[in-house]
Design an enzyme around this catalytic site. Structure first.
Site, PDB file in Angstrom:
ATOM      1  N   ARG A 177      24.471 -13.504 -70.290  1.00  0.00           N
ATOM      2  CA  ARG A 177      25.902 -13.199 -70.449  1.00  0.00           C
ATOM      3  C   ARG A 177      26.674 -14.506 -70.593  1.00  0.00           C
ATOM      4  NH1 ARG A 177      29.659  -9.551 -66.398  1.00  0.00           N
ATOM      5  NH2 ARG A 177      28.654 -10.801 -64.793  1.00  0.00           N
ATOM      6  N   ASP A 464      31.957 -11.268 -56.561  1.00  0.00           N
ATOM      7  CA  ASP A 464      32.012 -12.196 -57.676  1.00  0.00           C
ATOM      8  C   ASP A 464      33.427 -12.184 -58.231  1.00  0.00           C
ATOM      9  OD1 ASP A 464      32.243  -9.869 -59.173  1.00  0.00           O
ATOM     10  OD2 ASP A 464      30.369 -10.138 -60.269  1.00  0.00           O
TER      11      ASP A 464
END
Length: 564
Positions: A177, A464
């Site tokens: 990613r 996160d």
């Protein structure tokens, strides 16, 4: 191969450490520079369009399905052909990724890459975005780690224990990613303009690994984050075509799954798939960023004030159920994956009863996903792989459900369904405890990010950027609308938030300047109390991690600036 006659001048404004010296070769920089030069104007135009749409949302506008004729103003865009042909399909799925029932994600440090590959999950997604703080060392060492993994030469020895980590014979399939379109890579300039973080991450991985992957019978797989419009997907598709042409590899070599994590993209699922159809591996329910996007886009709408994030569950929040149903229907209609979302919980050590309860909640969530028609799911910790796998083994005995479970519940999802929040009983929606906990989460994550750590265990969850952003956005929204904490009737003001931030910093530091708590406190207090909501926490913090010094293995004689 594509002709590249335009002169491209690339400068690296950072220490040339050992990892950078290996990864940032003249040829790799030339490739990244070429991509940045070719696509930067389009990237900036799309980011400017985001700003225009955001202003319209602030003024009361709502998103609409394409083709409804309701867009109006600057929200009207070039016509999409996605719905004209009822029979188009996404590209056939490669055999090695037909089974994606469990995927695990994590940052790109060496030990985590090995653990991810050895986790037993079908896919390991190496993340340069939400779980990685983009320090110069994290990025360059992360690219070296992935290159070593692809080329079969990665290992890690724990300096404290001497324990050696190495990949098993059979490992998870590697996906990568890159950062979203909105993020820059400020250590690199191309013809005097700051480089795109997306193209920096994408380009370096592709450059160093495409041929090795093809020789092994594999290919480069990506996850694409934070798309807000199908024209942003079109830009990625053109990047893929350019990269494949540059290296002389077949069109369609690259495959990518889009993380559906913005409210605007939810109204353009089919259009996004259409733009990427030759490279597509479906859509993923990026549920935490999706909630953040909803709150951010409608922050000024008094009828869309979100309750505390603990109430925004997949089963009890109408807009989340509608989003899932529509995603599964669209993806299966077009012959590709509809991936489920993240289980952010982590094992609870030292409390067997609490841990068993947490595992039961995860299992229930994964059963919901499998029965809804998802083709796989995400977990944040290796210990959860077996839990999720057992569920999908039981409820999805085939590789996937693309052909067997069309997800017809999503066929009739209306625009209003995608905008409907959960109604929480009065007195429970927004509480002083929820406010204090939210401030603590934003502060703790910001402090870690400033230290170069992109994900942290907190309250038995893996926090996160996405999860921290939900708390940040909703606290700002509560303050903006002057709502009260319902348990005590006290208004949420900028002063109240400032006091909570300062108290938390004092509690964490004892008054001593340790870690990055003082800087984090200053930044968080400003973000939560200012008149305008910042688009992204990471964008605010990014200038504070730009490096002029590197603590690692600097190569002698190398300058601070490398020019091509």
């Amino acid at each position: 191969m594509e002709a590249r006659s335009t002169s491209v001048h690339v400068e690296v404004h950072a220490p040339i450490c050992a990892a950078a010296a290996e990864i940032l070769t003249p040829d790799s920089l030339r490739f990244v520079g070429y991509l940045c030069h070719k696509f930067e104007d389009r990237r900036q135009a799309l980011l400017n369009a985001r700003v225009s749409r955001a202003l319209e949302f602030d003024s009361g506008a709502l998103p609409h399905f394409e083709g409804t004729g309701k867009s109006g103003g600057t929200m009207r865009v070039p016509h999409s052909h996605a719905t004209e042909d009822p029979h188009w399909q996404c590209a056939p799925i490669p055999d090695e990724v037909k089974d994606r029932r469990v995927e695990i994600t994590g940052p790109v440090d060496r030990k985590m890459v090995i653990n991810g590959l050895n986790s037993g999950a079908n896919v390991y997604m190496a993340d340069f975005e939400d779980s990685t703080s983009p320090t110069w060392s994290n990025l360059t060492e992360g690219q070296r780690n992935l290159r070593d993994a692809v080329h079969g030469k990665i290992s890690y020895t724990n300096p404290s224990t001497g324990k050696v980590y190495a990949p098993k014979d059979k490992t998870s399939i590697l996906f990568v990613r890159p950062r979203g379109w909105h993020l820059d890579e400020a250590h690199v300039t191309v013809n005097g303009r700051v480089a795109s973080g997306s193209l920096f991450d994408f380009g370096l991985y592709f450059f160093h690994n495409v041929h090795a992957l093809l020789q092994k019978g594999s290919r480069p797989y990506y996850y694409l984050p934070k798309l807000e419009h199908y024209l942003e997907a079109r830009l990625w598709n053109d990047v893929f075509l350019t990269a494949q042409s540059y290296f002389g590899v077949p069109s369609g070599t690259i495959r990518a799954t889009v993380l559906l994590e913005t409210i605007t993209a939810a109204f353009q699922m089919e259009e996004i798939l259409y733009e990427l159809r030759a490279h597509s591996l479906g859509l993923n329910c990026g549920r935490w960023d999706y909630l953040f996007s909803y709150i951010k886009k409608f922050k000024c709408h008094a009828d869309k004030i979100a309750p505390d994030r603990s109430h925004l569950t997949m089963t009890e929040t109408p807009l989340l159920k509608a989003y899932v149903d529509r995603l599964i229907y669209i993806c299966h209609k077009r012959g590709t994956f509809a991936m489920g979302g993240m289980a952010a919980q982590i094992p609870i050590k030292g409390n067997p009863a609490a841990n068993e309860e947490a595992m039961a909640r995860i299992k229930k969530d994964k059963i919901r996903e499998a029965l809804a028609g998802h083709d796989g799911t995400w977990v944040a910790h290796p210990a959860l792989v077996s839990v999720a796998k057992a569920v999908f083994d039981e409820y999805m005995p085939s590789f996937n459900q693309i052909n067997s479970s069309p997800g017809l519940a999503g066929k009739d999802v209306k625009e209003s369904d995608l905008l409907k929040l959960r109604v929480v009983p009065k007195g429970q929606a927004i509480t002083s405890d929820g406010l204090q906990k939210g401030v603590s989460i934003v502060l703790a994550y910001t402090e870690a990010w400033l230290r170069g750590v992109g994900c942290i265990p907190l309250n038995h969850h893996m926090e996160d950027a996405a999860t921290a952003e939900i708390s940040r956005a909703q606290i700002w929204q509560w303050k903006h609308h002057g709502v009260q904490t319902e348990n005590d009737g006290v208004v949420i003001t900028a002063k109240r938030i400032s006091n909570l931030v300062r108290e938390e910093v004092a509690r964490r530091t004892g008054g001593e300047d340790r870690g990055k708590w003082f800087l984090a406190g200053k930044l968080v207090e400003d973000m939560l109390t200012k008149d305008e909501l910042d688009d992204f926490l990471t964008s605010v913090c990014y200038p504070h991690i730009l490096t002029t010094k590197y603590e690692g293995d600097i190569i002698p004689e190398d300058d601070m600036v490398s020019k091509l």
